[in-house]
Design a protein around this motif. Structure first.
Motif, PDB file in Angstrom:
ATOM      1  N   VAL A  29      -3.780   9.867  -8.236  1.00  0.00           N
ATOM      2  CA  VAL A  29      -3.407   9.131  -7.185  1.00  0.00           C
ATOM      3  C   VAL A  29      -4.632   8.284  -6.445  1.00  0.00           C
ATOM      4  CG1 VAL A  29      -1.287  10.334  -6.864  1.00  0.00           C
ATOM      5  CG2 VAL A  29      -3.365  11.050  -5.534  1.00  0.00           C
ATOM      6  N   LYS A  30      -5.818   8.618  -7.094  1.00  0.00           N
ATOM      7  CA  LYS A  30      -6.900   7.765  -6.288  1.00  0.00           C
ATOM      8  C   LYS A  30      -6.967   6.468  -6.577  1.00  0.00           C
ATOM      9  CE  LYS A  30      -9.744   7.740 -10.669  1.00  0.00           C
ATOM     10  NZ  LYS A  30     -10.897   8.221 -11.477  1.00  0.00           N
ATOM     11  N   VAL A  31      -7.295   5.781  -5.233  1.00  0.00           N
ATOM     12  CA  VAL A  31      -7.683   4.010  -5.217  1.00  0.00           C
ATOM     13  C   VAL A  31      -9.026   3.853  -4.770  1.00  0.00           C
ATOM     14  CG1 VAL A  31      -6.302   2.277  -4.073  1.00  0.00           C
ATOM     15  CG2 VAL A  31      -5.092   4.303  -4.549  1.00  0.00           C
ATOM     16  N   SER A  32      -9.510   2.826  -5.446  1.00  0.00           N
ATOM     17  CA  SER A  32     -10.582   2.259  -5.167  1.00  0.00           C
ATOM     18  C   SER A  32     -10.536   1.245  -3.960  1.00  0.00           C
ATOM     19  CB  SER A  32     -11.300   1.947  -6.429  1.00  0.00           C
ATOM     20  OG  SER A  32     -12.740   1.200  -6.078  1.00  0.00           O
ATOM     21  N   LEU A  33     -10.828   1.522  -2.904  1.00  0.00           N
ATOM     22  CA  LEU A  33     -10.981   0.304  -1.776  1.00  0.00           C
ATOM     23  C   LEU A  33     -12.223   0.017  -1.194  1.00  0.00           C
ATOM     24  CD1 LEU A  33      -7.950   2.173   0.194  1.00  0.00           C
ATOM     25  CD2 LEU A  33      -7.720   0.251  -1.408  1.00  0.00           C
ATOM     26  N   GLY A  34     -13.139   0.244  -2.285  1.00  0.00           N
ATOM     27  CA  GLY A  34     -14.598  -0.042  -1.822  1.00  0.00           C
ATOM     28  C   GLY A  34     -15.032  -1.181  -2.388  1.00  0.00           C
ATOM     29  N   VAL A  35     -14.978  -1.475  -3.673  1.00  0.00           N
ATOM     30  CA  VAL A  35     -15.500  -2.192  -4.559  1.00  0.00           C
ATOM     31  C   VAL A  35     -15.114  -3.841  -4.298  1.00  0.00           C
ATOM     32  CG1 VAL A  35     -13.757  -2.285  -6.346  1.00  0.00           C
ATOM     33  CG2 VAL A  35     -16.294  -3.173  -6.890  1.00  0.00           C
ATOM     34  N   GLY A  36     -16.183  -4.761  -4.108  1.00  0.00           N
ATOM     35  CA  GLY A  36     -15.785  -6.051  -3.671  1.00  0.00           C
ATOM     36  C   GLY A  36     -15.498  -7.016  -5.012  1.00  0.00           C
ATOM     37  N   LEU A 369      -9.705  10.711   4.196  1.00  0.00           N
ATOM     38  CA  LEU A 369      -8.934   9.872   3.145  1.00  0.00           C
ATOM     39  C   LEU A 369      -9.451  10.089   1.847  1.00  0.00           C
ATOM     40  CD1 LEU A 369      -8.126   6.530   5.105  1.00  0.00           C
ATOM     41  CD2 LEU A 369      -6.612   8.148   4.572  1.00  0.00           C
ATOM     42  N   LYS A 370     -10.811  10.022   2.015  1.00  0.00           N
ATOM     43  CA  LYS A 370     -11.417  10.458   0.660  1.00  0.00           C
ATOM     44  C   LYS A 370     -11.025  11.594   0.254  1.00  0.00           C
ATOM     45  CE  LYS A 370     -15.996  10.199  -1.144  1.00  0.00           C
ATOM     46  NZ  LYS A 370     -17.684  10.224  -1.040  1.00  0.00           N
ATOM     47  N   LYS A 371     -11.597  12.644   0.722  1.00  0.00           N
ATOM     48  CA  LYS A 371     -11.384  14.179   0.343  1.00  0.00           C
ATOM     49  C   LYS A 371      -9.912  14.566   0.190  1.00  0.00           C
ATOM     50  CE  LYS A 371     -15.651  15.732   1.989  1.00  0.00           C
ATOM     51  NZ  LYS A 371     -16.461  16.819   2.895  1.00  0.00           N
ATOM     52  N   GLU A 372      -9.196  14.182   1.154  1.00  0.00           N
ATOM     53  CA  GLU A 372      -7.843  14.749   1.131  1.00  0.00           C
ATOM     54  C   GLU A 372      -6.757  13.593   0.397  1.00  0.00           C
ATOM     55  OE1 GLU A 372      -7.111  17.750   1.875  1.00  0.00           O
ATOM     56  OE2 GLU A 372      -9.194  17.990   2.771  1.00  0.00           O
ATOM     57  N   LYS A 373      -7.028  12.574   0.334  1.00  0.00           N
ATOM     58  CA  LYS A 373      -6.198  11.438  -0.062  1.00  0.00           C
ATOM     59  C   LYS A 373      -6.607  10.918  -1.347  1.00  0.00           C
ATOM     60  CE  LYS A 373      -2.978  12.801   2.777  1.00  0.00           C
ATOM     61  NZ  LYS A 373      -1.698  13.312   2.396  1.00  0.00           N
ATOM     62  N   HIS A 374      -7.951  10.852  -1.697  1.00  0.00           N
ATOM     63  CA  HIS A 374      -8.510  10.283  -2.735  1.00  0.00           C
ATOM     64  C   HIS A 374      -8.205   8.659  -2.784  1.00  0.00           C
ATOM     65  CE1 HIS A 374      -8.238  14.253  -4.523  1.00  0.00           C
ATOM     66  NE2 HIS A 374      -6.864  14.204  -4.557  1.00  0.00           N
ATOM     67  N   LEU A 375      -8.555   8.192  -1.354  1.00  0.00           N
ATOM     68  CA  LEU A 375      -8.727   6.868  -1.039  1.00  0.00           C
ATOM     69  C   LEU A 375     -10.117   6.676  -0.919  1.00  0.00           C
ATOM     70  CD1 LEU A 375      -5.587   6.020   1.196  1.00  0.00           C
ATOM     71  CD2 LEU A 375      -5.784   6.141  -1.329  1.00  0.00           C
ATOM     72  N   TYR A 376     -10.611   5.596  -1.535  1.00  0.00           N
ATOM     73  CA  TYR A 376     -12.303   5.522  -1.513  1.00  0.00           C
ATOM     74  C   TYR A 376     -12.564   4.078  -0.730  1.00  0.00           C
ATOM     75  CZ  TYR A 376     -12.706   9.441  -4.503  1.00  0.00           C
ATOM     76  OH  TYR A 376     -12.703  10.648  -4.926  1.00  0.00           O
ATOM     77  N   TYR A 395       1.596   4.638  -0.561  1.00  0.00           N
ATOM     78  CA  TYR A 395       0.840   5.746  -0.347  1.00  0.00           C
ATOM     79  C   TYR A 395      -0.430   5.434   0.456  1.00  0.00           C
ATOM     80  CZ  TYR A 395      -2.399   9.447  -1.786  1.00  0.00           C
ATOM     81  OH  TYR A 395      -3.225  10.565  -1.895  1.00  0.00           O
ATOM     82  N   ILE A 396      -0.904   4.320   0.130  1.00  0.00           N
ATOM     83  CA  ILE A 396      -2.031   3.979   1.147  1.00  0.00           C
ATOM     84  C   ILE A 396      -1.716   3.890   2.690  1.00  0.00           C
ATOM     85  CG2 ILE A 396      -3.709   2.166   2.139  1.00  0.00           C
ATOM     86  CD1 ILE A 396      -3.700   1.278  -0.935  1.00  0.00           C
TER      87      ILE A 396
END
Length: 408
Positions: A29-36, A369-376, A395-396
């Motif tokens: 369920v991880k989501v990358s929300l950092g990369v531009g 969000l990063k550790k528990e929800k895998h949102l980066y 999910y987000i």
């Protein structure tokens, strides 16, 4: 012992470390929300169809030896630089029509900023620069390494309203020393996504002129922000119409999806043609010592599209597709947060524009969000809206709701 044994390790660059952490995470369920970088509805990189067409044409030209892999001129592909300059300023710009605007092909927007900064330091004796608080993480480092000794911030983000601190910015500009370089985001401010209104820009221009500050625009998202090239270039064009001499760094990473091709341009606008040849001669020596000359492929792709009416029209459609998807994701995220009755006002999500949203989440919320929800996302709360799609939107939103509720 090695002669390099005394070299100290530098701290990791947060956004790249975040990407490595994301890649190492096995969670489904991880989501990358950092990369531009833009992502499709499926969460994948997108090679623009018009770019594929242009590359096919270029491949045929190579096969027929119409183009080759010889060095470009030190200042780059002239037709590309002029095309990029006209795209930014508009064909009817007084600076274009009077031949007092020119471009220098650069290593994307970063290279344009570095070349411009070194020119201002070495040939204009500028030593003071101001950038917004917050700003793109590389602005300060670029100007520091270009030799600027005084690097200041002007207020921009208001954490209370989650909006633009117009009064603070004006106050800081009014107190800046004469001749200071002012970095201004042309559109889609990174990282906040908050842009001044036209009326506010007019006041900013008034203060910049009154204080004799030098505007250096950073334009990384033309067309990508609103979906319209002209809308996103309004600010730079207004400053030109007001008689400013200025620099503007342009990047084609986002609006062409040419991230690793490093296609960029430094647009220069002066009051008359008289100093242009001398400026170009000094820029030539500066670039020669820095990287000798720029790469050709990405610039040729952009140049081909800008010169061909059919490809140009198709490209504008691609830009609109990317911008509209991001706008839709903003609306979807806000609606879900409000439906969940997430504490706080979430209107800033849709008031912002462009690739990034300054969510207002605290560092501890982002760590959760990063550790528990895998949102980066960055610990500042900056979220890349490109990573949001209809498959992960619920999910987000639910994860953000839990973070805010837990740490409010």
């Amino acid at each position: 012992m090695s002669v390099f044994s005394g070299v100290q390790a530098a701290p990791p660059i947060e956004v790249f470390q975040l990407g490595r952490d994301y890649q190492a995470d096995p969670s489904p369920v991880k989501v990358s929300l950092g990369v531009g970088a833009y992502r499709t509805e499926e969460g994948k990189p997108w090679i623009l169809p018009v770019v594929k067409k242009a590359e096919t044409i270029l491949a045929k030209q190579v096969e027929q030896e119409e183009i080759n892999h010889e060095y470009l001129a030190v200042l780059g592909l002239e037709s590309f630089a002029m095309g990029a300059t006209k795209m930014l300023l508009g064909e009817t710009s007084p600076a274009v029509q009077e031949n007092r605007a020119f471009g220098v092909q650069s290593l994307s927007g970063t290279g344009a900023l570095r070349v411009g900064a070194e020119f201002l330091k070495n040939h204009m004796n500028r030593d003071v620069v101001y950038y917004s608080d917050p700003t793109w993480g590389n602005h300060g480092l670029i100007f520091k390494n270009s030799g600027f000794n005084t690097i200041n911030k002007y207020r921009y983000w208001d954490p209370e309203t989650k909006g633009f601190n117009f009064t603070g910015m004006i106050d800081d500009l009014e107190n800046a020393p004469e001749g200071a370089v002012i970095i201004l985001h042309a559109c889609a401010h990174n990282p906040t996504g908050i842009d001044p209104s036209k009326e506010q820009w007019m006041k900013i221009a008034e203060v910049v002129k009154e204080k004799k500050l030098f505007p250096f625009f950073d334009c990384a998202y033309q067309g990508f922000a609103s979906g319209c090239l002209d809308t996103d270039a309004w600010t730079v064009r207004y400053f030109v119409e007001q008689g400013f001499e200025l620099f503007c760094s342009q990047s084609f990473s986002k609006n062409f999806g040419l991230y690793n091709e490093r296609a960029g341009n430094l647009t220069v606008v002066v009051k008359d043609q008289e100093p242009i040849d001398r400026m170009k001669s000094q820029l030539t020596l500066l670039v020669r010592a820095m990287y000798s000359n720029p790469p050709a492929h990405g610039a040729r792709v952009v140049n081909l599209v800008l010169q061909d009416a059919e490809l140009y029209a198709e490209w504008k459609g691609c830009i609109k597709t990317m911008a509209e998807r991001i706008i839709a994701m903003r609306q979807g995220l806000r609606e879900r947060l409000e439906k969940l009755a997430t504490p706080g006002d979430w209107s800033h999500i849709t008031n912002q524009i462009g690739m990034f949203s300054y969510t207002g989440l605290t560092p501890e919320m982002c760590e959760f969000l990063k550790k528990e929800k895998h949102l980066y996302l960055l610990k500042s709360g900056r979220m890349s809206m490109c990573g949001v799609n209809n498959g992960n939107l619920d999910y987000i939103a639910q994860s953000m709701h839990e973070a805010v509720t837990k740490f409010q």
